[in-house]
Design a protein around this motif. Sequence first.
Motif, PDB file in Angstrom:
ATOM      1  N   CYS A  20       0.707  -1.842   0.000  1.00  8.51           N
ATOM      2  CA  CYS A  20       0.000   0.000   0.000  1.00  8.51           C
ATOM      3  C   CYS A  20       0.514   1.340   0.000  1.00  8.51           C
ATOM      4  O   CYS A  20       1.316   0.862   0.073  1.00  8.51           O
ATOM      5  N   GLY A 151       4.176   6.158   0.606  1.00 14.79           N
ATOM      6  CA  GLY A 151       4.149   4.926   1.408  1.00 14.79           C
ATOM      7  C   GLY A 151       5.536   4.407   1.750  1.00 14.79           C
ATOM      8  O   GLY A 151       5.674   3.529   2.598  1.00 14.79           O
ATOM      9  N   SER A 154       9.459   1.947  -1.986  1.00 11.22           N
ATOM     10  CA  SER A 154      10.366   1.786  -3.129  1.00 11.22           C
ATOM     11  C   SER A 154      11.450   0.754  -2.821  1.00 11.22           C
ATOM     12  O   SER A 154      12.168   0.874  -1.828  1.00 11.22           O
ATOM     13  N   VAL A 227       1.247  -0.264   0.682  1.00 11.44           N
ATOM     14  CA  VAL A 227       1.888   0.492  -0.403  1.00 11.44           C
ATOM     15  C   VAL A 227       1.147   1.812  -0.590  1.00 11.44           C
ATOM     16  O   VAL A 227      -0.074   1.891  -0.428  1.00 11.44           O
ATOM     17  N   GLY A 228       1.892   2.867  -0.937  1.00 11.17           N
ATOM     18  CA  GLY A 228       1.305   4.181  -1.154  1.00 11.17           C
ATOM     19  C   GLY A 228       0.628   4.284  -2.515  1.00 11.17           C
ATOM     20  O   GLY A 228       1.068   3.698  -3.504  1.00 11.17           O
ATOM     21  N   GLY A 285       8.178  10.222  -8.810  1.00  7.51           N
ATOM     22  CA  GLY A 285       9.256  11.137  -8.452  1.00  7.51           C
ATOM     23  C   GLY A 285       9.998  11.741  -9.621  1.00  7.51           C
ATOM     24  O   GLY A 285      11.070  12.317  -9.431  1.00  7.51           O
ATOM     25  N   VAL A 289       5.061  16.427  -8.304  1.00  6.90           N
ATOM     26  CA  VAL A 289       4.666  15.833  -7.017  1.00  6.90           C
ATOM     27  C   VAL A 289       3.143  15.806  -6.977  1.00  6.90           C
ATOM     28  O   VAL A 289       2.489  16.852  -7.074  1.00  6.90           O
ATOM     29  N   SER A 557       8.647  -0.791 -10.868  1.00  2.00           N
ATOM     30  CA  SER A 557       8.530  -0.751  -9.407  1.00  2.00           C
ATOM     31  C   SER A 557       9.038  -2.017  -8.746  1.00  2.00           C
ATOM     32  O   SER A 557       9.235  -2.043  -7.536  1.00  2.00           O
TER      33      SER A 557
HETATM   34  C1  LIG Z   1       6.068  -5.100   0.469  1.00  2.00           C
HETATM   35  C2  LIG Z   1       5.819  -4.561  -0.916  1.00  2.00           C
HETATM   36  C3  LIG Z   1       4.747  -5.036  -1.629  1.00  2.00           C
HETATM   37  C4  LIG Z   1       4.467  -4.531  -2.897  1.00  2.00           C
HETATM   38  N1  LIG Z   1       3.377  -4.997  -3.559  1.00  2.00           N
HETATM   39  C5  LIG Z   1       3.079  -4.508  -4.780  1.00  2.00           C
HETATM   40  C6  LIG Z   1       1.926  -4.930  -5.479  1.00  2.00           C
HETATM   41  O1  LIG Z   1       1.148  -5.732  -4.974  1.00  2.00           O
HETATM   42  N2  LIG Z   1       1.700  -4.441  -6.716  1.00  2.00           N
HETATM   43  C7  LIG Z   1       2.539  -3.547  -7.291  1.00  2.00           C
HETATM   44  O2  LIG Z   1       2.279  -3.124  -8.406  1.00  2.00           O
HETATM   45  N3  LIG Z   1       3.634  -3.088  -6.652  1.00  2.00           N
HETATM   46  C8  LIG Z   1       3.919  -3.550  -5.414  1.00  2.00           C
HETATM   47  N4  LIG Z   1       5.029  -3.096  -4.763  1.00  2.00           N
HETATM   48  C9  LIG Z   1       5.857  -2.080  -5.405  1.00  2.00           C
HETATM   49  C10 LIG Z   1       5.252  -0.698  -5.111  1.00  2.00           C
HETATM   50  O3  LIG Z   1       4.107  -0.506  -5.909  1.00  2.00           O
HETATM   51  C11 LIG Z   1       6.218   0.414  -5.477  1.00  2.00           C
HETATM   52  O4  LIG Z   1       7.369   0.273  -4.707  1.00  2.00           O
HETATM   53  C12 LIG Z   1       5.601   1.786  -5.264  1.00  2.00           C
HETATM   54  O5  LIG Z   1       6.349   2.740  -5.966  1.00  2.00           O
HETATM   55  C13 LIG Z   1       5.534   2.156  -3.803  1.00  2.00           C
HETATM   56  O6  LIG Z   1       4.864   3.370  -3.603  1.00  2.00           O
HETATM   57  P1  LIG Z   1       5.002   4.076  -2.181  1.00  2.00           P
HETATM   58  O7  LIG Z   1       4.276   5.369  -2.222  1.00  2.00           O
HETATM   59  O8  LIG Z   1       4.651   3.111  -1.124  1.00  2.00           O
HETATM   60  O9  LIG Z   1       6.556   4.253  -2.083  1.00  2.00           O
HETATM   61  P2  LIG Z   1       7.558   5.485  -2.013  1.00  2.00           P
HETATM   62  O10 LIG Z   1       8.860   4.828  -1.761  1.00  2.00           O
HETATM   63  O11 LIG Z   1       7.105   6.511  -1.070  1.00  2.00           O
HETATM   64  O12 LIG Z   1       7.491   6.081  -3.474  1.00  2.00           O
HETATM   65  C14 LIG Z   1       7.861   5.343  -4.608  1.00  2.00           C
HETATM   66  C15 LIG Z   1       8.301   6.314  -5.701  1.00  2.00           C
HETATM   67  O13 LIG Z   1       7.223   7.191  -6.001  1.00  2.00           O
HETATM   68  C16 LIG Z   1       7.582   8.532  -5.708  1.00  2.00           C
HETATM   69  N5  LIG Z   1       6.456   9.196  -5.080  1.00  2.00           N
HETATM   70  C17 LIG Z   1       5.817   8.865  -3.939  1.00  2.00           C
HETATM   71  N6  LIG Z   1       4.831   9.732  -3.688  1.00  2.00           N
HETATM   72  C18 LIG Z   1       4.838  10.624  -4.695  1.00  2.00           C
HETATM   73  C19 LIG Z   1       4.046  11.758  -5.010  1.00  2.00           C
HETATM   74  N7  LIG Z   1       3.058  12.177  -4.214  1.00  2.00           N
HETATM   75  N8  LIG Z   1       4.318  12.440  -6.140  1.00  2.00           N
HETATM   76  C20 LIG Z   1       5.328  12.061  -6.950  1.00  2.00           C
HETATM   77  N9  LIG Z   1       6.118  11.005  -6.700  1.00  2.00           N
HETATM   78  C21 LIG Z   1       5.863  10.289  -5.581  1.00  2.00           C
HETATM   79  C22 LIG Z   1       8.780   8.461  -4.785  1.00  2.00           C
HETATM   80  O14 LIG Z   1       9.603   9.589  -4.928  1.00  2.00           O
HETATM   81  C23 LIG Z   1       9.451   7.198  -5.258  1.00  2.00           C
HETATM   82  O15 LIG Z   1      10.259   7.474  -6.363  1.00  2.00           O
HETATM   83  C24 LIG Z   1       5.320  -3.565  -3.482  1.00  2.00           C
HETATM   84  C25 LIG Z   1       6.421  -3.098  -2.765  1.00  2.00           C
HETATM   85  C26 LIG Z   1       6.672  -3.589  -1.482  1.00  2.00           C
HETATM   86  C27 LIG Z   1       7.864  -3.086  -0.713  1.00  2.00           C
END
Ligand SMILES: Cc1cc2nc3c(=O)[nH]c(=O)nc-3n(C[C@H](O)[C@H](O)[C@H](O)COP(=O)(O)OP(=O)(O)OC[C@H]3O[C@@H](n4cnc5c(N)ncnc54)[C@H](O)[C@@H]3O)c2cc1C
Length: 613
Positions: A20, A151, A154, A227-228, A285, A289, A557
């Motif tokens: 998430c 979230g 990454s 994941v976010g 990123g 943003v 991702s």
């Molecule tokens: C435990 C785990 C399970 C996962 N499961 C899945 C899954 O089921 N399906 C799938 O498709 N992927 C999955 N992923 C991968 C996940 O979708 C990516 O890592 C995603 O980029 C994470 O988003 P985040 O906001 O949580 O992470 P962050 O690390 O906060 O952000 C990821 C990237 O997006 C950028 N970003 C974040 N917020 C913004 C914003 N508001 N504006 C612009 N850029 C921004 C950040 O700078 C960074 O480059 C998983 C990852 C993990 C660690």
Amino acid sequence: MDRRTLLKHLAAIPLLSRVCPEALALNFDPASPGAVPKPLARVRPGDAGWPTPTKWDMLKQQAGGRLVPVYSPLANCQADFNSATCQELLKNIHNPYFIGDQPGLTQTLGWADAWTFAPSAYAVEAASAGDIAAAVNFARENHLRLVVKGGGHSYQGTSNAPDSLLIWTRHMNNVTVHDDFVPQGCAGKLAPQPAVTLGSGCIWMHAYQAVTTRAGRYVQGGGCTTVGVAGLIQGGGFGSFSKHYGMAAAGLLEAEVVTADGRIRIANPCTNPDLFWALKGGGGGSFAVASKLTLRVRELPQFFGAVHFDVKATSETAFRQLVRQFVTFYREELFNDHWGEQVHVTSDNTLELRLVYQGLDTEQAKQIWQPFLDWVARSPNDFSLDRPPIIVSFPAQSLWDVDFMQKHASGVFAADPRPGAKPTDVWWAGDGPQCGQVLYGYESLWLPASLLEGKSQDRLADALVAASRQWDVELHFNKGLAGAPADAIAAARDTAMNPAVLDAFALAIIAGGTHSAYPGVRGHEPDLAVARQRALAIDQSMSELRRVAPTRAAYVSESDFFEKGWQQSFWGANYPRLQAIKKKYDPEGLFFVHHGVGSEQWSDDGFTRVAQQ
Ligand SMILES: Cc1cc2nc3c(=O)[nH]c(=O)nc-3n(C[C@H](O)[C@H](O)[C@H](O)COP(=O)(O)OP(=O)(O)OC[C@H]3O[C@@H](n4cnc5c(N)ncnc54)[C@H](O)[C@@H]3O)c2cc1C
């Protein structure tokens, strides 16, 4: 199946796999062509150009007081591993909600030989697009390295950078469900439709609880509940049922973003459509943003369901037969929009089935599996099951309903144990080991559906078994769109994702790491010798799959930090168009992430420009 039997089966489901104030400026003045990009280098604390305390105070005022210095909680362990504060931290280091609440941590702590978590110098704990704009302007005007975290999931470490200014969106987590949403500027062009607007710091669990548990509808997001939203959507994004509903990014209807010039813009099919397209899979990123995202909302099916069992073969020869049989079975019975999630082909000759489905009741699902189970049962000397297979459907609205799941499938969710935590803050227990991990290696490859045809099935089965001799192979069927309905494929085609996703029946992921090492903590660092040996094995394993799928194509991702030819792998033929959009909206390269669009112009740490656009 009666309710009692259903509940008995549900209770037996082991862990589901890891699955998430501001006026809107809607017009855009493109950068003047040929403008000389500057600056050539960004500043760090201690450099002459680093902002003075007075300047930081001004940013703090502009951001409503929400500017904080950032510390890594791990620093307590670096100072004294046995201290009470360190031991308290280690109790929480595998709790994704705890990590998510820290500006000074990320969900993955590092990747051996690739990156190690490091806190930013300061963070703006954004509460509005105006806060984000203040931070963007400050970073641009003061030549700072800027980083964005939602979230924090990454794998590639793109939401942390030392000596940077962090925009942290964790608290921008409002959820609004709409019956009739029309993107701004699209009245008369697009019909009103159900939608949900999510603050960019929202995690999927909170989106699902609002849209599915409470409103009885469906939004396509990610499988992992913590994941976010913004990171997943910009990466393309897949959830357990993406084989039916499509890519998460394809459901984006509108985004509110702050671009590198500090302006708050709307991006949708009618306003800034080029930026809108880039946000759908062009990578987080890199372009702007996001402050909020509005996604399409769909109808729920009556049932979701899960299949969970292991088949173990007594020899490698038998295992090869088993994998070959499964490939045929998958092609004939599962290669459609009902089925998602994973099968693992493991080094100990076991086929681990961790699948989910939508739109089938238990009896229908059992009927589909019976021929495969009969085939296994006919050769008791070659194959055994770890336990009777679990094949069970349940009301779709219950999937993210914590009360329902805890009552009928206890153990499926792990809950945030901190005092005062919301009881609905849970994660799939199967995802737990990824939280607070250090990676050794992580590679992914889209497998084309042509491998399911005719004699290619032999080659695929051989390659899977050969790969599994080096490292366990995960096949994520929901992360490839071959077999999906035509509308899901058409919507995915209109995103920035590598078009290879359209022809792939699965994404193969081969990955490994540890969750008992802490980078920078003396005596508890990851063992680099072990890490390198395992990274090599992971790479050798993936090499076996590359023999049958030689075109490099990987999900940005979930991919290798060291991906060769990453522009082609992540975006294929879409890369030049993404570069042009990057140049238009961020001509000076304010937004930098490792292996993001335009990052080739910067040093690995994003501090020094090494090439002109
Ligand atoms: C435990 C785990 C399970 C996962 N499961 C899945 C899954 O089921 N399906 C799938 O498709 N992927 C999955 N992923 C991968 C996940 O979708 C990516 O890592 C995603 O980029 C994470 O988003 P985040 O906001 O949580 O992470 P962050 O690390 O906060 O952000 C990821 C990237 O997006 C950028 N970003 C974040 N917020 C913004 C914003 N508001 N504006 C612009 N850029 C921004 C950040 O700078 C960074 O480059 C998983 C990852 C993990 C660690």
